[in-house]
Design an enzyme around this catalytic site. Sequence first.
Site, PDB file in Angstrom:
ATOM      1  N   LYS A 276       0.830  -1.198   0.000  1.00 56.12           N
ATOM      2  CA  LYS A 276       0.000   0.000   0.000  1.00 56.12           C
ATOM      3  C   LYS A 276       0.867   1.251   0.000  1.00 56.12           C
ATOM      4  O   LYS A 276       2.008   1.202   0.467  1.00 56.12           O
ATOM      5  CB  LYS A 276      -0.853   0.036   1.290  1.00 56.12           C
ATOM      6  CG  LYS A 276      -1.969  -0.978   1.360  1.00 56.12           C
ATOM      7  CD  LYS A 276      -2.731  -0.820   2.678  1.00 56.12           C
ATOM      8  CE  LYS A 276      -3.868  -1.823   2.787  1.00 56.12           C
ATOM      9  NZ  LYS A 276      -4.919  -1.620   1.773  1.00 56.12           N
ATOM     10  N   ARG A 350     -10.334 -11.536   2.170  1.00 58.52           N
ATOM     11  CA  ARG A 350     -11.169 -12.614   1.626  1.00 58.52           C
ATOM     12  C   ARG A 350     -10.449 -13.959   1.698  1.00 58.52           C
ATOM     13  O   ARG A 350     -11.082 -15.008   1.737  1.00 58.52           O
ATOM     14  CB  ARG A 350     -11.608 -12.243   0.199  1.00 58.52           C
ATOM     15  CG  ARG A 350     -10.489 -12.017  -0.764  1.00 58.52           C
ATOM     16  CD  ARG A 350     -10.916 -11.220  -1.999  1.00 58.52           C
ATOM     17  NE  ARG A 350     -11.149  -9.796  -1.701  1.00 58.52           N
ATOM     18  CZ  ARG A 350     -11.600  -8.907  -2.575  1.00 58.52           C
ATOM     19  NH1 ARG A 350     -11.853  -9.273  -3.824  1.00 58.52           N
ATOM     20  NH2 ARG A 350     -11.808  -7.652  -2.214  1.00 58.52           N
TER      21      ARG A 350
HETATM   22  N1  BES Z   1      -8.032  -3.673   4.629  1.00 59.38           N
HETATM   23  C1  BES Z   1      -8.246  -3.237   3.289  1.00 59.38           C
HETATM   24  C2  BES Z   1      -9.577  -2.499   3.121  1.00 59.38           C
HETATM   25  C3  BES Z   1      -9.727  -1.194   3.864  1.00 59.38           C
HETATM   26  C4  BES Z   1      -9.506   0.004   3.212  1.00 59.38           C
HETATM   27  C5  BES Z   1     -10.170  -1.177   5.165  1.00 59.38           C
HETATM   28  C6  BES Z   1      -9.683   1.202   3.883  1.00 59.38           C
HETATM   29  C7  BES Z   1     -10.340   0.005   5.842  1.00 59.38           C
HETATM   30  C8  BES Z   1     -10.115   1.192   5.205  1.00 59.38           C
HETATM   31  C9  BES Z   1      -8.265  -4.444   2.354  1.00 59.38           C
HETATM   32  O1  BES Z   1      -7.487  -5.514   2.735  1.00 59.38           O
HETATM   33  C10 BES Z   1      -7.765  -3.985   1.042  1.00 59.38           C
HETATM   34  O2  BES Z   1      -6.617  -3.646   0.961  1.00 59.38           O
HETATM   35  N2  BES Z   1      -8.623  -3.981   0.040  1.00 59.38           N
HETATM   36  C11 BES Z   1      -8.267  -3.593  -1.258  1.00 59.38           C
HETATM   37  C12 BES Z   1      -8.946  -4.541  -2.190  1.00 59.38           C
HETATM   38  C13 BES Z   1      -8.473  -4.454  -3.599  1.00 59.38           C
HETATM   39  C14 BES Z   1      -7.032  -4.892  -3.706  1.00 59.38           C
HETATM   40  C15 BES Z   1      -9.374  -5.321  -4.439  1.00 59.38           C
HETATM   41  C16 BES Z   1      -8.779  -2.172  -1.493  1.00 59.38           C
HETATM   42  O3  BES Z   1      -9.804  -1.793  -0.945  1.00 59.38           O
HETATM   43  O4  BES Z   1      -8.089  -1.418  -2.186  1.00 59.38           O
HETATM   44 MN    MN Z   2      -5.515  -5.371   2.075  1.00 59.46          MN
END
Ligand code: BES
Ligand code: MN
Length: 504
Positions: A276, A350
């Site tokens: 990230k 997931r």
């Molecule tokens: N933990 C994150 C989602 C999240 C984002 C929670 C902001 C709380 C606040 C999750 O694991 C994630 O990184 N999701 C990705 C999914 C994508 C790669 C399909 C996302 O939301 O960008």
């Molecule tokens: Mn994630």
Amino acid sequence: MTTLALNSADIATIAGDVLVVATVPAGGRKKGAVLAGPAAGLKAAPKRKLEEALAALGATGKAGDVVRVPGAGISAAPVVVAVGLGAGPWNDEALRRAAGNAVRSVAGSKRAVLALPVETAAGLDAVAQGALLGAYSFDSFRVDSKAAQKAPVTRITLAVADAKDASTVAAVARAKAIAGAVILARDLVNTPAGDLPPAALVAAAADAVDGLSVEVEVLDEKALAAGGYGGILGVGKGSANPPRLARLAYRPEGATAHLALVGKGITFDTGGISIKPSLNMHEMKGDMGGAAATAAAVVAIAKLGLPVNVTGYLCVAENMPSGKAQRPGDVIRAYGGKTVEVMDTDAEGRLVLMDGLVRAQEDKPDVIVDIATLTGAAVVALGSRTFGIMSNDDDLREAVHDASKRAGEAAWPMPFPEELRANLDSSVADIMNIPLVGRPHGGMMTGGIFLAEFIKDGQRWAHLDIAGPSYNAGGPHGYTPKGGTGAAVRTLVQLAEDIADGAV
Ligand code: BES
Ligand code: MN
Ligand code: ZN
């Protein structure tokens, strides 16, 4: 936690550092606020004095309005705080928020007396919950800066008509159990990930159910490997802190219905190799909010002795990049055997949940609810205060939504558009964890559709995406603090009550 007592005496005489009263907008052509609830019954002279002070200070009675006046000549307490309820008829959530606003605004005082308009047991429950939740603070990591913080009130007294009434006593007991559980979830979310690796999160959950009739079983990395939990292991592979799967089983005598809760417990989500950006990455210490809510709900349900079997699964791993981490393109094997091509290691929630969902179905629950900070797309779609509800069963989706409303939590139903499933077809495995085409559209639903792949036909299941409301990056409001909020705990307890009542 702050202590809570009941008192049926005249509110002007109850000992405390501050007396909290309620106001509503005067309405019609009149400006200003009028007193509501017990304060409307003050004796003529002190009442006039209070009304004059509120008028002079511009009290509006609107929701969020907080006005402080000296208590001299009005009450035994040296300060009176008037909180606005907004234009009536107010509901329980308005009471909960007003109680939270009031208690937050009097931080620094020790004893607060709350005299809000409570007409039902549910209203009292709401006031008690709002007050206890508004008194939350997280300062276990403060040393030098601790003294400068206004400490939350330590003792709350609620003015009620009859402190001995059975339904009054029961409402307060329920409020205490639920607020205590929400606070547990907040503490777990707020604790830095360096202090709460997977083993510690699971230990904290085990600790929280200690003394309750909840059986705890924990699979460590060796047991996970022996059992074939490829999702939890794959996500946890890059971290020096190995993953865990915890099972909390509450089996009250005579209960027949069975609810399973499956929580996402990523103790820190760097994204893994699909790392990230650094901006706000610290908030990902809260990526275990689903597991925290699961553990907290089991605690409250067991404390309340609800007549429903509940099994909580905490799917816990730390998502780190390293020489041992899983890579984009790797194929992992879910518990039960299905293969998944990991196209993005940041779609890790997931992957831990699929193992938990398959395992949970072996217990043959009537209903499964998973709770997860799953997608940023949920925040885009619903904002930061509302969680999404998806389900393979329309009645269950409605039941969860209805439970959320009565619990005072904002939630909204989301569909499962079936055309999104084809986007997950993999060229090498049974399914991909993210689409290569069709991103970023419908990301919250795509997450749900991926999870649905692991649910057997006929199994009633709902998926809560709490990515928005689980962590409050903004300022405090009502009974909601900055940071961890304990989102979904109250809805889950309400749902368990509804299932126990045979209503779901
Ligand atoms: N933990 C994150 C989602 C999240 C984002 C929670 C902001 C709380 C606040 C999750 O694991 C994630 O990184 N999701 C990705 C999914 C994508 C790669 C399909 C996302 O939301 O960008
Ligand atoms: Mn994630
Ligand atoms: Zn995550």
